[in-house]
Design a protein around this motif. Sequence first.
Motif, mmCIF file in Angstrom:
data_model
loop_
_atom_site.group_PDB
_atom_site.id
_atom_site.type_symbol
_atom_site.label_atom_id
_atom_site.label_comp_id
_atom_site.label_asym_id
_atom_site.label_seq_id
_atom_site.Cartn_x
_atom_site.Cartn_y
_atom_site.Cartn_z
ATOM 1 N N LEU A 70 0.819 -1.206 0.000
ATOM 2 C CA LEU A 70 0.000 0.000 0.000
ATOM 3 C C LEU A 70 0.860 1.266 0.000
ATOM 4 O O LEU A 70 0.484 2.280 -0.604
ATOM 5 N N VAL A 71 2.007 1.214 0.646
ATOM 6 C CA VAL A 71 2.937 2.351 0.597
ATOM 7 C C VAL A 71 3.421 2.576 -0.827
ATOM 8 O O VAL A 71 3.447 3.711 -1.325
ATOM 9 N N ALA A 72 3.781 1.471 -1.499
ATOM 10 C CA ALA A 72 4.211 1.590 -2.898
ATOM 11 C C ALA A 72 3.097 2.168 -3.756
ATOM 12 O O ALA A 72 3.334 3.027 -4.623
ATOM 13 N N LYS A 73 1.863 1.726 -3.505
ATOM 14 C CA LYS A 73 0.744 2.245 -4.279
ATOM 15 C C LYS A 73 0.518 3.723 -3.988
ATOM 16 O O LYS A 73 0.217 4.515 -4.893
ATOM 17 N N ALA A 74 0.648 4.131 -2.727
ATOM 18 C CA ALA A 74 0.485 5.543 -2.372
ATOM 19 C C ALA A 74 1.539 6.398 -3.062
ATOM 20 O O ALA A 74 1.240 7.476 -3.585
ATOM 21 N N LEU A 75 2.771 5.914 -3.073
ATOM 22 C CA LEU A 75 3.853 6.661 -3.726
ATOM 23 C C LEU A 75 3.620 6.769 -5.226
ATOM 24 O O LEU A 75 3.895 7.802 -5.844
ATOM 25 N N LEU A 76 3.100 5.708 -5.831
ATOM 26 C CA LEU A 76 2.832 5.727 -7.267
ATOM 27 C C LEU A 76 1.564 6.517 -7.596
ATOM 28 O O LEU A 76 1.379 6.964 -8.739
ATOM 29 N N SER A 77 0.682 6.681 -6.615
ATOM 30 C CA SER A 77 -0.542 7.456 -6.834
ATOM 31 C C SER A 77 -0.299 8.952 -6.679
ATOM 32 O O SER A 77 -1.026 9.765 -7.254
ATOM 33 N N TYR A 78 0.696 9.318 -5.901
ATOM 34 C CA TYR A 78 1.008 10.726 -5.627
ATOM 35 C C TYR A 78 1.204 11.561 -6.897
ATOM 36 O O TYR A 78 0.720 12.710 -6.969
ATOM 37 N N PRO A 79 1.911 11.075 -7.927
ATOM 38 C CA PRO A 79 2.150 11.921 -9.109
ATOM 39 C C PRO A 79 0.896 12.437 -9.796
ATOM 40 O O PRO A 79 0.926 13.518 -10.401
#
Length: 418
Positions: free
Chosen positions: A279-288
């Motif tokens: 979920l952290v990876a997804k949050a980081l990839l969703s940020y852009p």
Amino acid sequence: MFSCFSISAALPSDLNRSQSCQHLGGMFIVSLPYAVLHGGYWAIVAMTGIAYICCYTGKILVECLYEEDENGQLVRVRSSYKGIAKEVFGQKYGGKIVNTAQLIELLMTCILYLVLCGDLMIGTFPDGPIDARSWMMLCGVVLIPCAFLRNLHHVSMLSFWCMITHLIINFIIFAYCLGSAPYWAWSKVMFQIDILQFPIALGIIVFSYTSHIFLPTLEYNMIDRSKFTCMIDWSHIAAAIFKSLFGYIGFLTWAEDTEEVITNNLPNPTFKGFVNLILVAKALLSYPLPYYAACELIEVTFFKGKPKTVFPSFWALDGELKVWALGVRVIVVVFTILLAISIPHFAILMGLIGSFTGTMLSFIWPCYFHLKLKGNTLKWGDIAYDWFVIFLGFLFGIIGISTSFYALVEAFQIGLPF
């Protein structure tokens, strides 16, 4: 059902579609069981009722894009939420008002992703030497390269895989909760309302449905625009069912121990760490996505070059981003990091945003625009319902902002853990 989603691919509106999908079924549903903790069955009713209202206001917002010509045919005379606001609020202030609300929502979404990363990482490594604020800062530093983004073609592809990953995680959490069914705490779901906490829950629910700012572009890029109503009906029905089940089952599984981010309730440290890191990876990839949209909005408003805007263009004649423009984009990332570590209470912050921009964009403005632009053709029942939704928007907004702000102040005063 799926035939309703006949939207053309590889269009400039990829950003708008991705943002809309993230709000309707994105990462922030991890706080819906926390909303049920404070709202009980009323929170579940709210998830359904707010879905119905947001579906209605989404349709009337798109209706405001059209006017009848001399032949009685509907013609699209406005292109965006901003265009509607200019028509109603005036050319001078209409666009600025909507741009301000949109910019606040986009930047606060970026901040929420960072706060969520901190909550997930501290949940994964509770006894580690790094606190939640430090995790947020580290995750923010990883996101500084977003300043170099020139377009969202690759980010849109990443967004697709983010969605697939999130569906897998949701399935895992659902499976775990269903596996715990013999131990569900049925008696713990309240019928009464926690006056101080329920407005925050309402804000969380409203924020999870806020996608109106992107609907005009989404409708414009559909292959068959006549199916927009079908699309928005089914998407909100699906979102309401899923969110209600997710919030209810999640709360039944952990009852009073339900945390702001539901994955932090998983008992097995290895399993919890695995889910949280994904979920952290997804949050980081969703940020852009919201970040790029915010930078694009800032550029269009302030940096298109004179005489269009006050400041010169971000772009050199050879099409490259100017060095100082890169600095502005880095400042935007740093700004979101600083606000994230300053207000690190995820659920309260999300409730505050939902109560502010959510109610304005999803409740009040669409109905007000509808009354101003279509009032002469509306039946008295439609007029009464529009005013009712406006009343609800102001009620939810005022109470939600007040209680969320009070909860934030209280959290800092008593030193609640981040």
